[in-house]
Design an enzyme around this catalytic site. Structure first.
Site, short mmCIF file in Angstrom:
data_model
loop_
_atom_site.label_atom_id
_atom_site.label_comp_id
_atom_site.label_asym_id
_atom_site.label_seq_id
_atom_site.Cartn_x
_atom_site.Cartn_y
_atom_site.Cartn_z
N LYS A 120 29.77 22.23 61.40
CA LYS A 120 29.20 22.34 62.75
C LYS A 120 28.00 21.41 62.91
CE LYS A 120 31.02 26.66 64.27
NZ LYS A 120 30.85 27.97 64.88
N LYS A 203 46.18 24.12 65.66
CA LYS A 203 46.21 25.54 66.04
C LYS A 203 45.81 25.70 67.51
CE LYS A 203 41.75 27.56 65.21
NZ LYS A 203 41.06 28.79 64.96
N LYS A 206 40.48 27.31 71.81
CA LYS A 206 39.85 27.22 73.13
C LYS A 206 39.40 25.80 73.42
CE LYS A 206 35.95 29.47 70.98
NZ LYS A 206 36.33 30.67 70.28
P1 ATP Z 1 38.96 28.52 68.54
O1 ATP Z 1 39.65 27.40 67.84
O2 ATP Z 1 39.67 29.00 69.73
O3 ATP Z 1 37.49 28.28 68.72
P2 ATP Z 1 38.15 30.45 66.67
O4 ATP Z 1 38.81 30.75 65.36
O5 ATP Z 1 36.80 29.84 66.66
O6 ATP Z 1 39.18 29.70 67.53
P3 ATP Z 1 37.24 32.98 67.34
O7 ATP Z 1 36.82 33.47 68.67
O8 ATP Z 1 36.22 32.84 66.27
O9 ATP Z 1 38.07 31.69 67.56
O10 ATP Z 1 38.47 33.74 66.75
C1 ATP Z 1 38.71 35.05 66.88
C2 ATP Z 1 39.86 35.36 65.97
O11 ATP Z 1 41.05 34.74 66.45
C3 ATP Z 1 39.68 34.86 64.54
O12 ATP Z 1 40.01 35.90 63.65
C4 ATP Z 1 40.67 33.72 64.40
O13 ATP Z 1 41.20 33.63 63.10
C5 ATP Z 1 41.75 34.10 65.40
N1 ATP Z 1 42.42 32.92 65.94
C6 ATP Z 1 41.88 31.93 66.68
N2 ATP Z 1 42.80 31.00 66.99
C7 ATP Z 1 43.96 31.41 66.43
C8 ATP Z 1 45.30 30.89 66.39
N3 ATP Z 1 45.63 29.77 67.00
N4 ATP Z 1 46.25 31.59 65.73
C9 ATP Z 1 45.95 32.74 65.12
N5 ATP Z 1 44.72 33.27 65.10
C10 ATP Z 1 43.73 32.64 65.75
#
Ligand code: ATP
Ligand code: LTN
Length: 346
Positions: A120, A203, A206
């Site tokens: 980050k 993956k 957001k």
């Molecule tokens: P993003 O890439 O959207 O920022 P993130 O992992 O930062 O994803 P978080 O809000 O921290 O998003 O995630 C909440 C939960 O959702 C976490 O446990 C993460 O592993 C899961 N998650 C996020 N994106 C996916 C995905 N594409 N498939 C499966 N699980 C996901």
């Protein structure tokens, strides 16, 4: 040791930051759905880590709105505030208080080795990185240790933070006396990973490149259906699960299986000899049936913010009952003079 869950069930705890205007399908299938399933077998604690959300750039009005929306979406998705303890992190001041105590037993070098911090910082630029971002993992450790958590269901990306949490718990216990349960990570299955509909090797996220690549759980079901129908599929015609050769079709099969409970093998058999178009049309329908009630329930909850706030306040109260006991033990063992507040007088 302090209050482990009383009724013999193991305690699980997890949270997801309110950093988007809506949860996406990946969050639901990869995380929220599992939490919903675990509520009956475990003593469950779920929360919205809003203190973590301000470790990177944020907008205050957006933060409060997102916190409410995400709370409503969790409840709409099946997190039951009667079964689980469900709250907003900033409503329970013990999180920040324990985090400070943990900061003071965490090595600077140890924190510097956290790969998420390094990533980050690289992305935001060293000047944009704050002390808060550096201390993200110790706040996360506090979240977990305050509740004497046994299991923490998280994605693979959180494994290192969990390892740090375990080390801090053991270090504290050794130095100040048995205080914390040492938690274990339960890493969520890779099979629950959902990929971008336009770029199926990345993956679903957001921050994906194309809005068509993700499905937001608050969007018009018709748009969600359209996104499924225009998902990128692979060369060839066979409907078969093969992440390497057919990432697009495989992703659709995973989504289909997750939302219907049919196994991927069953779906492969069902679609043998059929075209990608058939699969997409059917999955689009499944998606509409899934999103419509979820979205309606979320909107209902959002239409009555006072009731939502009341549910969250009750969750915070239940959380504080546990968190305050742990924190007062920590303070006492670290040698802080007892205060009237910590003795239970508020
Ligand atoms: P993003 O890439 O959207 O920022 P993130 O992992 O930062 O994803 P978080 O809000 O921290 O998003 O995630 C909440 C939960 O959702 C976490 O446990 C993460 O592993 C899961 N998650 C996020 N994106 C996916 C995905 N594409 N498939 C499966 N699980 C996901
Ligand atoms: N860092 C986690 C969110 C999070 C969390 C926690 C998860 C904050 N505190 C405590 C489990 C337990 C994430 O980004 N997914």
């Amino acid at each position: 040791m302090t209050s482990s869950p009383s009724h013999g069930r193991k305690r699980i705890l997890s949270g997801a930051k309110p950093t988007a205007d809506s949860l996406h399908l990946g969050n639901y299938i990869g995380a929220v759905r599992n939490w919903v399933d675990m509520q009956s077998a475990y003593d469950a604690v779920f929360f919205i880590p809003d203190l973590h959300a301000i470790t990177v750039d944020f907008d205050p009005a957006e933060l409060s709105n997102r916190t409410r929306v995400v709370a409503a979406q969790y409840i709409a998705a099946g997190i039951d505030p009667d079964k689980s303890i469900f709250f907003v992190q900033s409503h329970v001041p013990e999180h920040a208080q324990l985090a400070w105590a943990l900061n003071c037993i965490t090595g600077f070098g140890e924190a510097s080795r956290m790969t998420q911090f390094k990533d980050k910082t690289q992305k935001a630029g060293a000047d944009a990185a704050t002390l808060g971002l550096f201390a993200y993992p110790t706040l996360m450790a506090a979240d977990i240790l305050l509740y004497q958590t046994d299991l923490v269901p998280v994605g693979e990306d959180q494994r290192q933070h969990l390892e740090l949490t375990r080390n801090l718990a053991q270090r504290f216990n050794t130095r100040f006396g048995e205080t914390f349960t040492v938690p274990e990570a339960t890493i969520l299955k890779e099979s629950a990973k959902i990929y971008d509909l336009q770029n199926p090797t990345a993956k679903m996220s957001k921050t994906g490149e194309s809005p068509n690549g993700s499905i937001q759980l608050l969007e018009d079901p018709k748009i969600a259906a359209k996104r499924i129908k225009s998902a990128v599929t692979d060369t060839g015609t066979e409907i078969r699960f093969d992440l390497e050769q057919k990432p697009g079709v495989s992703n659709l099969l995973t989504i289909y299986s997750s939302l219907t409970g049919k196994s991927v093998a069953e779906l492969e058999a069902e679609y043998q000899g059929k075209m990608y178009g058939h699969l997409k049309v059917d999955l689009a329908e499944v998606m509409v049936d899934f999103i419509t009630p979820l979205r309606n329930r979320t909107n209902e909850l959002m239409a009555d913010p006072a009731e939502l706030d009341r549910l969250l306040a009750r969750g915070a109260e239940r959380a504080r009952e546990i968190a305050s006991v742990t924190l007062s033990q920590v303070y006492e063992r670290m040698g802080f003079l007892p205060s009237l507040r910590l003795a239970g007088v508020r």
